[in-house]
Design a protein around this motif. Structure first.
Motif, PDB file in Angstrom:
ATOM      1  N   LYS A  14       0.793  -1.216   0.020  1.00  0.00           N
ATOM      2  CA  LYS A  14       0.010  -0.073   0.031  1.00  0.00           C
ATOM      3  C   LYS A  14       0.805   1.098   0.218  1.00  0.00           C
ATOM      4  CE  LYS A  14      -2.164  -1.035   3.813  1.00  0.00           C
ATOM      5  NZ  LYS A  14      -1.717  -2.482   4.207  1.00  0.00           N
ATOM      6  N   THR A  32      -2.689   6.330   8.312  1.00  0.00           N
ATOM      7  CA  THR A  32      -2.994   6.055   9.791  1.00  0.00           C
ATOM      8  C   THR A  32      -1.813   5.404  10.367  1.00  0.00           C
ATOM      9  OG1 THR A  32      -4.412   4.242   9.488  1.00  0.00           O
ATOM     10  CG2 THR A  32      -5.576   6.119  10.013  1.00  0.00           C
ATOM     11  N   ARG A  37       2.804   6.865  13.731  1.00  0.00           N
ATOM     12  CA  ARG A  37       4.177   7.111  13.954  1.00  0.00           C
ATOM     13  C   ARG A  37       4.658   8.382  14.041  1.00  0.00           C
ATOM     14  NH1 ARG A  37       4.015   2.440  10.619  1.00  0.00           N
ATOM     15  NH2 ARG A  37       3.860   3.431   8.811  1.00  0.00           N
ATOM     16  N   GLN A  58      -1.164  -5.371  17.426  1.00  0.00           N
ATOM     17  CA  GLN A  58      -2.634  -5.256  17.429  1.00  0.00           C
ATOM     18  C   GLN A  58      -3.048  -3.833  16.802  1.00  0.00           C
ATOM     19  OE1 GLN A  58      -2.568  -5.909  22.038  1.00  0.00           O
ATOM     20  NE2 GLN A  58      -4.739  -6.553  21.431  1.00  0.00           N
ATOM     21  N   VAL A  60      -4.775  -0.263  17.067  1.00  0.00           N
ATOM     22  CA  VAL A  60      -4.838   0.759  17.883  1.00  0.00           C
ATOM     23  C   VAL A  60      -6.673   0.974  18.042  1.00  0.00           C
ATOM     24  CG1 VAL A  60      -4.545   3.259  18.141  1.00  0.00           C
ATOM     25  CG2 VAL A  60      -2.686   1.781  17.194  1.00  0.00           C
ATOM     26  N   GLY A  86      -4.388   2.186   4.882  1.00  0.00           N
ATOM     27  CA  GLY A  86      -4.329   1.679   6.248  1.00  0.00           C
ATOM     28  C   GLY A  86      -5.449   2.114   7.026  1.00  0.00           C
ATOM     29  N   ARG A  89      -9.750  -0.135   9.099  1.00  0.00           N
ATOM     30  CA  ARG A  89      -9.109  -1.317   9.261  1.00  0.00           C
ATOM     31  C   ARG A  89     -10.114  -2.202  10.128  1.00  0.00           C
ATOM     32  NH1 ARG A  89      -3.468  -0.030   8.882  1.00  0.00           N
ATOM     33  NH2 ARG A  89      -2.103  -1.930   9.049  1.00  0.00           N
ATOM     34  N   GLN A  93     -14.902   1.578  11.743  1.00  0.00           N
ATOM     35  CA  GLN A  93     -14.031   2.747  11.261  1.00  0.00           C
ATOM     36  C   GLN A  93     -14.305   3.074   9.719  1.00  0.00           C
ATOM     37  OE1 GLN A  93      -9.746   2.111  11.162  1.00  0.00           O
ATOM     38  NE2 GLN A  93      -9.703   1.345  13.227  1.00  0.00           N
ATOM     39  N   ARG A 128      11.661  -6.277   5.120  1.00  0.00           N
ATOM     40  CA  ARG A 128      11.510  -4.576   5.321  1.00  0.00           C
ATOM     41  C   ARG A 128      12.003  -4.214   6.627  1.00  0.00           C
ATOM     42  NH1 ARG A 128       5.531  -1.970   4.801  1.00  0.00           N
ATOM     43  NH2 ARG A 128       5.185  -2.574   7.035  1.00  0.00           N
ATOM     44  N   ARG A 134      11.592   0.060  11.544  1.00  0.00           N
ATOM     45  CA  ARG A 134      10.109  -0.353  12.216  1.00  0.00           C
ATOM     46  C   ARG A 134      10.403  -1.569  13.051  1.00  0.00           C
ATOM     47  NH1 ARG A 134       5.139   0.534   8.419  1.00  0.00           N
ATOM     48  NH2 ARG A 134       4.214  -1.061  10.014  1.00  0.00           N
ATOM     49  N   ARG A 146       0.126  -9.290  13.498  1.00  0.00           N
ATOM     50  CA  ARG A 146      -0.742  -8.255  12.536  1.00  0.00           C
ATOM     51  C   ARG A 146      -1.139  -8.704  11.552  1.00  0.00           C
ATOM     52  NH1 ARG A 146       4.692  -5.337  11.061  1.00  0.00           N
ATOM     53  NH2 ARG A 146       3.408  -4.143   9.388  1.00  0.00           N
TER      54      ARG A 146
HETATM   55  P1  ADP Z   1       0.903  -2.237   7.878  1.00  0.00           P
HETATM   56  O1  ADP Z   1      -0.258  -1.882   6.858  1.00  0.00           O
HETATM   57  O2  ADP Z   1       2.266  -2.528   7.136  1.00  0.00           O
HETATM   58  O3  ADP Z   1       0.628  -3.109   8.965  1.00  0.00           O
HETATM   59  P2  ADP Z   1       0.701   0.501   8.880  1.00  0.00           P
HETATM   60  O4  ADP Z   1       1.903   1.435   8.936  1.00  0.00           O
HETATM   61  O5  ADP Z   1      -0.582   0.739   8.108  1.00  0.00           O
HETATM   62  O6  ADP Z   1       1.547  -0.858   8.396  1.00  0.00           O
HETATM   63  O7  ADP Z   1       0.402   0.244  10.498  1.00  0.00           O
HETATM   64  C1  ADP Z   1       1.193  -0.076  11.336  1.00  0.00           C
HETATM   65  C2  ADP Z   1       0.432  -0.196  12.503  1.00  0.00           C
HETATM   66  O8  ADP Z   1      -0.410   0.802  13.161  1.00  0.00           O
HETATM   67  C3  ADP Z   1      -0.579  -1.523  12.773  1.00  0.00           C
HETATM   68  O9  ADP Z   1       0.001  -2.717  12.955  1.00  0.00           O
HETATM   69  C4  ADP Z   1      -1.672  -0.722  13.806  1.00  0.00           C
HETATM   70  O10 ADP Z   1      -1.197  -1.406  15.173  1.00  0.00           O
HETATM   71  C5  ADP Z   1      -1.438   0.482  13.577  1.00  0.00           C
HETATM   72  N1  ADP Z   1      -2.697   0.986  12.789  1.00  0.00           N
HETATM   73  C6  ADP Z   1      -2.457   1.517  11.615  1.00  0.00           C
HETATM   74  N2  ADP Z   1      -3.519   1.952  11.027  1.00  0.00           N
HETATM   75  C7  ADP Z   1      -4.685   1.668  11.794  1.00  0.00           C
HETATM   76  C8  ADP Z   1      -6.153   1.495  12.029  1.00  0.00           C
HETATM   77  N3  ADP Z   1      -6.592   2.169  10.908  1.00  0.00           N
HETATM   78  N4  ADP Z   1      -6.809   1.150  13.221  1.00  0.00           N
HETATM   79  C9  ADP Z   1      -6.201   0.572  13.940  1.00  0.00           C
HETATM   80  N5  ADP Z   1      -4.688   0.638  14.062  1.00  0.00           N
HETATM   81  C10 ADP Z   1      -4.047   0.995  13.071  1.00  0.00           C
END
Ligand code: ADP
Length: 191
Positions: A14, A32, A37, A58, A60, A86, A89, A93, A128, A134, A146
């Protein structure tokens, strides 16, 4: 306004495809993961709370990410269109996003779902992790958690958009350029 959701499991590409889509179409990127981050590196209260979840693989809590997206929408009233990466999820949401967009007289145009096998995802994420810095990428237990969260809570988001006929599946394996072309074809067809 033309809004796109780029959907797919962790490691499905993505981020890579988002960059290219933004360059081509001028979308405002709303990731997100990046927003969270950013909160963590600024040591905000929200960041500290989110870090606990992220570091254990997990999701958020919904209210945290929905609040973040709501702020981002308000801060960008002049955007031509948003690319959601992202997010959403969970089904909650997705419903919240529809409500927020409807309040602005707008809606999601298309839901593009990247499909990648679990073996390939694990390989890409661990790979990665060697360079991304990360902490959630370089540990196999967290990576597996995840993917499990994705299967348990996130994959159902596609069913939500299916009822509105907005879902397009895209093969997320193969050449980056070919995947990008497939995404662009779908966007151009809806524009
Ligand atoms: P990836 O798609 O590689 O898992 P992201 O950078 O999108 O990486 O997300 C990293 C982490 O941030 C997720 O594992 C989760 O803990 C949190 N996160 C990101 N977006 C959301 C969301 N929309 N709802 C809940 N948690 C989220």
């Amino acid at each position: 306004m033309f809004h796109v959701i780029l959907f797919g499991p962790p490691g499905s590409g993505k981020g890579t495809q988002s960059e290219r889509l933004i360059a081509r179409y001028g979308f405002k990127h709303l990731s997100t993961g990046d927003l969270l981050r950013n909160e963590i590196s600024n040591n905000t209260t929200l960041g500290l709370e989110a870090k606990r979840f992220i570091d254990s693989g997990q999701l958020v809590p919904d209210e945290v990410v929905i609040g973040m997206i709501s702020d981002a929408l308000d801060k960008n009233p002049d955007a031509k269109g948003f690319l959601f990466d992202g997010f959403p999820r969970t089904r909650a949401q997705a419903e919240a996003l529809d409500t927020l967009l409807a309040q602005k007289g707008s809606a999601i145009a298309v839901f593009l779902a990247l499909e990648v096998s679990e073996t390939e995802l694990t390989k890409r994420l661990l790979n990665r992790g060697l360079t991304s810095g990360r902490s959630d990428d370089n540990n196999e237990t967290i990576v597996k958690a995840r993917i499990a969260e994705y299967n348990a809570k996130t994959s159902a988001v596609a069913d939500y958009y299916r009822q509105f006929d907005k879902v397009v599946l895209i093969k997320g394996e193969g050449l980056i350029d070919d995947i990008f072309s497939a995404l662009c074809r779908e966007i151009d067809a809806k524009k």
